[in-house]
Scaffold this active site. Sequence first.
Site, PDB file in Angstrom:
ATOM      1  N   LYS A  50     -62.764  47.523  77.464  1.00  0.00           N
ATOM      2  CA  LYS A  50     -62.441  46.099  77.396  1.00  0.00           C
ATOM      3  C   LYS A  50     -63.297  45.463  76.320  1.00  0.00           C
ATOM      4  O   LYS A  50     -64.530  45.448  76.417  1.00  0.00           O
ATOM      5  CB  LYS A  50     -62.708  45.459  78.754  1.00  0.00           C
ATOM      6  CG  LYS A  50     -62.426  43.972  78.784  1.00  0.00           C
ATOM      7  CD  LYS A  50     -62.544  43.413  80.180  1.00  0.00           C
ATOM      8  CE  LYS A  50     -62.309  41.926  80.182  1.00  0.00           C
ATOM      9  NZ  LYS A  50     -62.488  41.354  81.534  1.00  0.00           N
ATOM     10  N   LYS A  71     -57.904  47.144  76.601  1.00  0.00           N
ATOM     11  CA  LYS A  71     -57.608  45.717  76.627  1.00  0.00           C
ATOM     12  C   LYS A  71     -58.383  45.005  75.552  1.00  0.00           C
ATOM     13  O   LYS A  71     -59.582  45.242  75.456  1.00  0.00           O
ATOM     14  CB  LYS A  71     -57.993  45.187  78.019  1.00  0.00           C
ATOM     15  CG  LYS A  71     -57.867  43.718  78.205  1.00  0.00           C
ATOM     16  CD  LYS A  71     -58.375  43.324  79.561  1.00  0.00           C
ATOM     17  CE  LYS A  71     -58.326  41.821  79.619  1.00  0.00           C
ATOM     18  NZ  LYS A  71     -59.111  41.262  80.665  1.00  0.00           N
TER      19      LYS A  71
HETATM   20  C1  PBG Z   1     -61.873  38.749  84.208  1.00  0.00           C
HETATM   21  C2  PBG Z   1     -60.660  39.034  83.389  1.00  0.00           C
HETATM   22  C3  PBG Z   1     -60.311  38.495  82.149  1.00  0.00           C
HETATM   23  C4  PBG Z   1     -59.058  39.004  81.847  1.00  0.00           C
HETATM   24  C5  PBG Z   1     -58.695  39.851  82.889  1.00  0.00           C
HETATM   25  N1  PBG Z   1     -59.706  39.866  83.826  1.00  0.00           N
HETATM   26  C6  PBG Z   1     -61.002  37.507  81.294  1.00  0.00           C
HETATM   27  C7  PBG Z   1     -62.279  37.794  80.644  1.00  0.00           C
HETATM   28  O1  PBG Z   1     -62.822  38.901  80.725  1.00  0.00           O
HETATM   29  O2  PBG Z   1     -62.800  36.869  80.038  1.00  0.00           O
HETATM   30  C8  PBG Z   1     -58.258  38.647  80.625  1.00  0.00           C
HETATM   31  C9  PBG Z   1     -56.783  38.729  80.793  1.00  0.00           C
HETATM   32  C10 PBG Z   1     -55.981  38.021  79.756  1.00  0.00           C
HETATM   33  O3  PBG Z   1     -56.481  37.456  78.764  1.00  0.00           O
HETATM   34  O4  PBG Z   1     -54.762  38.024  79.932  1.00  0.00           O
HETATM   35  N2  PBG Z   1     -63.009  39.391  83.767  1.00  0.00           N
HETATM   36 ZN    ZN Z   2     -64.887  38.556  84.649  1.00  0.00          ZN
END
Ligand code: PBG
Ligand code: ZN
Length: 322
Positions: A191, A244
């Site tokens: 991520k 992601k």
């Molecule tokens: C929570 C989370 C996030 C997303 C999924 N779970 C946001 C982040 O990490 O700031 C992002 C999903 C999206 O942008 O569609 N940690």
């Molecule tokens: Zn988070």
Amino acid sequence: MSRYRLLRKNKAMRYLVEETRLNVNQLIQPFFVIEGSKKKETIVSMPGIYRFSGDLLLKEIEKYIKLGGKAGLFFGLPNKKDDLARGAYSETGVVQKMIRQVKKNFPKFLIMTDICLCAYTKHGHCGIFDGEKIDNDKSLPLLAKMALSHAGAGADIVAPSDMMDFRIAAIRKALEDNHFKDTAILSYAVKYASAYYGPFREAADSKPSSGDRKTYQMDYANSREALKEAKQDIVEGADMVMVKPALAYLDIVSLLRHSLSVPIVAYNVSGEYAMVKAAAQKKWINERDIVLENLTAIKRAGADIIISYHTQEILSWTINDR
Ligand code: PBG
Ligand code: ZN
């Protein structure tokens, strides 16, 4: 030398040699659930996506299932936030209640839940925060408790998105110790710290109140650590791993596909969705064509499963004709 155009001469010929096709059974729609009843809130930066209270979300899921939807990813917005993210692992938490309702009404529907503290803490960080630093190891028991309470409510797949080190091991151990042998773990293993999450933070009210997420989410300049993160999560007990965002990271999807043998999930995130929606509203692009092109590209790069806000709409299209 070949006449490559021979195999493109008409639709039947193109379909004959087609290598990649979207499979609607492998698409997942995210859902945002809020407390209360009869609530449907718009999310300005994500046209077509809403925050629903449990009662209305059940109706939405019924519609989704009728269209062929097989799985959903659930995010909760609690009424109260505190420094220990209590709402995240409460028996009566907003997601826990939703899971029970969905399972009761639609037992075969696959429920996947996001495991993270950011929507449940006032500071909005994904781990425990002491005002200066994220405490990785103090965050682990809370993430494990959250995963356990989702599993207890009936979640099929828990998906930790916090990016703390060793959280997969902590969650797997908690599940095993409590005899949840049927709960799968999808790790948000790779991520990146990404501006593409902007619209989501409006949707989930999870923007950090100070600083950013760059000390725990990955640097987009790097690809080598992607493989290390994913391999370690598999060793720790992840059943599937995620990349992601998706579209700017297809090289990473491909790298993982060629190096690993677990299912690879790609998350077509909120900013990717918002950009398509905004341009489509202006009629600058053809939405259906762009969405099918984007998602097919994610699949071609090597993703087995795609999480996308476009899913529900795609199910109402005839994607077999393109
Ligand atoms: C929570 C989370 C996030 C997303 C999924 N779970 C946001 C982040 O990490 O700031 C992002 C999903 C999206 O942008 O569609 N940690
Ligand atoms: Zn988070």
